[in-house]
Write a protein that holds these residues in place. Structure first.
Motif, mmCIF file in Angstrom:
data_model
loop_
_atom_site.group_PDB
_atom_site.id
_atom_site.type_symbol
_atom_site.label_atom_id
_atom_site.label_comp_id
_atom_site.label_asym_id
_atom_site.label_seq_id
_atom_site.Cartn_x
_atom_site.Cartn_y
_atom_site.Cartn_z
ATOM 1 N N GLU A 249 22.269 62.175 45.767
ATOM 2 C CA GLU A 249 21.390 63.335 45.574
ATOM 3 C C GLU A 249 20.285 62.943 44.604
ATOM 4 O O GLU A 249 20.441 63.040 43.390
ATOM 5 N N LEU A 250 19.169 62.494 45.151
ATOM 6 C CA LEU A 250 18.092 61.978 44.306
ATOM 7 C C LEU A 250 17.459 63.058 43.440
ATOM 8 O O LEU A 250 17.080 62.799 42.293
ATOM 9 N N GLY A 251 17.361 64.273 43.961
ATOM 10 C CA GLY A 251 16.795 65.370 43.168
ATOM 11 C C GLY A 251 17.672 65.716 41.985
ATOM 12 O O GLY A 251 17.194 65.856 40.849
ATOM 13 N N VAL A 252 18.971 65.837 42.230
ATOM 14 C CA VAL A 252 19.911 66.144 41.153
ATOM 15 C C VAL A 252 19.973 64.974 40.178
ATOM 16 O O VAL A 252 20.036 65.173 38.955
ATOM 17 N N MET A 253 19.931 63.759 40.703
ATOM 18 C CA MET A 253 19.935 62.588 39.835
ATOM 19 C C MET A 253 18.696 62.574 38.942
ATOM 20 O O MET A 253 18.778 62.221 37.763
ATOM 21 N N SER A 254 17.562 62.984 39.455
ATOM 22 C CA SER A 254 16.334 63.043 38.645
ATOM 23 C C SER A 254 16.464 64.067 37.524
ATOM 24 O O SER A 254 16.073 63.800 36.375
ATOM 25 N N VAL A 255 17.009 65.237 37.849
ATOM 26 C CA VAL A 255 17.218 66.267 36.827
ATOM 27 C C VAL A 255 18.197 65.763 35.769
ATOM 28 O O VAL A 255 17.969 65.918 34.573
ATOM 29 N N ASP A 256 19.287 65.149 36.217
ATOM 30 C CA ASP A 256 20.273 64.625 35.276
ATOM 31 C C ASP A 256 19.710 63.501 34.419
ATOM 32 O O ASP A 256 20.013 63.409 33.224
ATOM 33 N N ALA A 257 18.879 62.649 34.996
ATOM 34 C CA ALA A 257 18.257 61.569 34.219
ATOM 35 C C ALA A 257 17.306 62.153 33.174
ATOM 36 O O ALA A 257 17.271 61.680 32.025
ATOM 37 N N ALA A 258 16.551 63.179 33.539
ATOM 38 C CA ALA A 258 15.648 63.824 32.581
ATOM 39 C C ALA A 258 16.443 64.485 31.451
ATOM 40 O O ALA A 258 16.053 64.401 30.278
ATOM 41 N N LEU A 259 17.570 65.120 31.804
ATOM 42 C CA LEU A 259 18.420 65.714 30.771
ATOM 43 C C LEU A 259 18.975 64.640 29.848
ATOM 44 O O LEU A 259 19.020 64.822 28.628
ATOM 45 N N LEU A 260 19.376 63.516 30.399
ATOM 46 C CA LEU A 260 19.887 62.419 29.581
ATOM 47 C C LEU A 260 18.820 61.920 28.605
ATOM 48 O O LEU A 260 19.105 61.698 27.427
ATOM 49 N N VAL A 261 17.603 61.782 29.059
ATOM 50 C CA VAL A 261 16.509 61.357 28.174
ATOM 51 C C VAL A 261 16.303 62.394 27.068
ATOM 52 O O VAL A 261 16.159 62.057 25.887
ATOM 53 N N GLY A 262 16.316 63.675 27.449
ATOM 54 C CA GLY A 262 16.151 64.732 26.448
ATOM 55 C C GLY A 262 17.264 64.729 25.414
ATOM 56 O O GLY A 262 17.011 64.866 24.214
ATOM 57 N N LEU A 263 18.504 64.554 25.868
ATOM 58 C CA LEU A 263 19.630 64.510 24.934
ATOM 59 C C LEU A 263 19.575 63.262 24.053
ATOM 60 O O LEU A 263 19.930 63.311 22.870
ATOM 61 N N TYR A 264 19.125 62.168 24.629
ATOM 62 C CA TYR A 264 18.985 60.925 23.862
ATOM 63 C C TYR A 264 17.944 61.100 22.747
ATOM 64 O O TYR A 264 18.195 60.743 21.591
ATOM 65 N N VAL A 265 16.803 61.664 23.092
ATOM 66 C CA VAL A 265 15.753 61.897 22.092
ATOM 67 C C VAL A 265 16.256 62.864 21.021
ATOM 68 O O VAL A 265 16.038 62.653 19.821
ATOM 69 N N LEU A 266 16.960 63.921 21.450
ATOM 70 C CA LEU A 266 17.516 64.869 20.489
ATOM 71 C C LEU A 266 18.502 64.183 19.557
ATOM 72 O O LEU A 266 18.486 64.412 18.347
ATOM 73 N N SER A 267 19.333 63.324 20.099
ATOM 74 C CA SER A 267 20.318 62.639 19.245
ATOM 75 C C SER A 267 19.649 61.677 18.263
ATOM 76 O O SER A 267 20.143 61.484 17.149
ATOM 77 N N LEU A 268 18.533 61.078 18.648
ATOM 78 C CA LEU A 268 17.807 60.195 17.737
ATOM 79 C C LEU A 268 17.157 60.960 16.587
ATOM 80 O O LEU A 268 17.053 60.454 15.473
ATOM 81 N N ARG A 269 16.719 62.167 16.866
ATOM 82 C CA ARG A 269 16.007 62.957 15.862
ATOM 83 C C ARG A 269 16.923 63.862 15.037
ATOM 84 O O ARG A 269 16.461 64.493 14.099
ATOM 85 N N SER A 270 18.175 63.936 15.419
ATOM 86 C CA SER A 270 19.097 64.867 14.782
ATOM 87 C C SER A 270 19.898 64.193 13.681
ATOM 88 O O SER A 270 20.164 62.995 13.732
ATOM 89 N N ARG A 271 20.322 64.996 12.717
ATOM 90 C CA ARG A 271 21.244 64.529 11.691
ATOM 91 C C ARG A 271 22.671 64.931 12.039
ATOM 92 O O ARG A 271 23.593 64.661 11.289
ATOM 93 N N ARG A 272 22.850 65.592 13.153
ATOM 94 C CA ARG A 272 24.159 66.058 13.608
ATOM 95 C C ARG A 272 24.743 65.066 14.601
ATOM 96 O O ARG A 272 24.028 64.281 15.218
ATOM 97 N N TYR A 273 26.057 65.153 14.775
ATOM 98 C CA TYR A 273 26.729 64.237 15.692
ATOM 99 C C TYR A 273 26.890 64.785 17.103
ATOM 100 O O TYR A 273 26.995 64.022 18.051
ATOM 101 N N PHE A 274 26.897 66.109 17.275
ATOM 102 C CA PHE A 274 27.181 66.639 18.603
ATOM 103 C C PHE A 274 26.152 66.250 19.666
ATOM 104 O O PHE A 274 26.530 66.067 20.825
ATOM 105 N N PRO A 275 24.865 66.058 19.342
ATOM 106 C CA PRO A 275 23.949 65.597 20.401
ATOM 107 C C PRO A 275 24.293 64.196 20.927
ATOM 108 O O PRO A 275 24.094 63.908 22.109
ATOM 109 N N ILE A 276 24.839 63.351 20.070
ATOM 110 C CA ILE A 276 25.245 62.011 20.509
ATOM 111 C C ILE A 276 26.384 62.132 21.512
ATOM 112 O O ILE A 276 26.388 61.469 22.556
ATOM 113 N N TRP A 277 27.368 62.983 21.192
ATOM 114 C CA TRP A 277 28.503 63.173 22.098
ATOM 115 C C TRP A 277 28.054 63.797 23.415
ATOM 116 O O TRP A 277 28.531 63.423 24.488
#
Length: 146
Positions: free
Chosen positions: A53-81
């Motif tokens: 499912e390329l469309g769903v994979m694209s959405v999931d990849a974008a979410l992963l990038v967003g969560l990755y950026v959030l985890s880099l900018r956060s002082r909390r641990y839950f975004p990493i998990w």
């Protein structure tokens, strides 16, 4: 029934994180709600889980990038998990590109399964962070050195 459980968990968890999770909680909730809503049309455009499912994979990849950026900018641990759990979901999509003979029901289940622990992790992370913040404030208030 599973869809109803997913939306109840997602809306309740994201509402809690948005209201009580500070900046990180609001961003995580926004990312999850956005990805969940974008997955609806992406699923309808796809092959009904018969192949990647390329469309769903694209959405999931974008979410992963967003969560990755959030985890880099956060002082909390839950975004990493959260990013770690979601990485497994994205790896499932990549697995179907490598081995396209995946059974559609197994593919859909594996790609969707990780949303639940990711949301639970967000809620637990916000709750634990709130507890730590509260105890830190109590410690500082009772400390005569201030």
């Amino acid at each position: 029934m599973i869809g109803l459980f997913f939306w109840m968990l997602t809306l309740a968890g994201c509402g809690y994180a948005a209201m009580l999770g500070g900046r990180e909680g609001r961003w995580a909730a926004c990312l999850i709600i956005s990805a969940s809503l974008l997955t609806i049309p992406a699923t309808r455009l796809g092959a009904h889980w018969a192949r990647s499912e390329l469309g769903v994979m694209s959405v999931d990849a974008a979410l992963l990038v967003g969560l990755y950026v959030l985890s880099l900018r956060s002082r909390r641990y839950f975004p990493i998990w959260m990013a770690g759990f979601h990485l497994v979901a994205v790896a499932t999509h990549l697995g179907t590109l490598i081995a396209p003979d995946f059974t559609p029901r197994i593919y859909r289940a594996l790609a969707s399964l990780w949303a639940v622990p990711m949301t639970v992790c967000m809620v637990l992370g916000v709750a634990l962070d709130r507890g730590l913040t509260r105890s830190d404030r109590g410690d500082r208030a009772s400390d005569p050195q201030g």
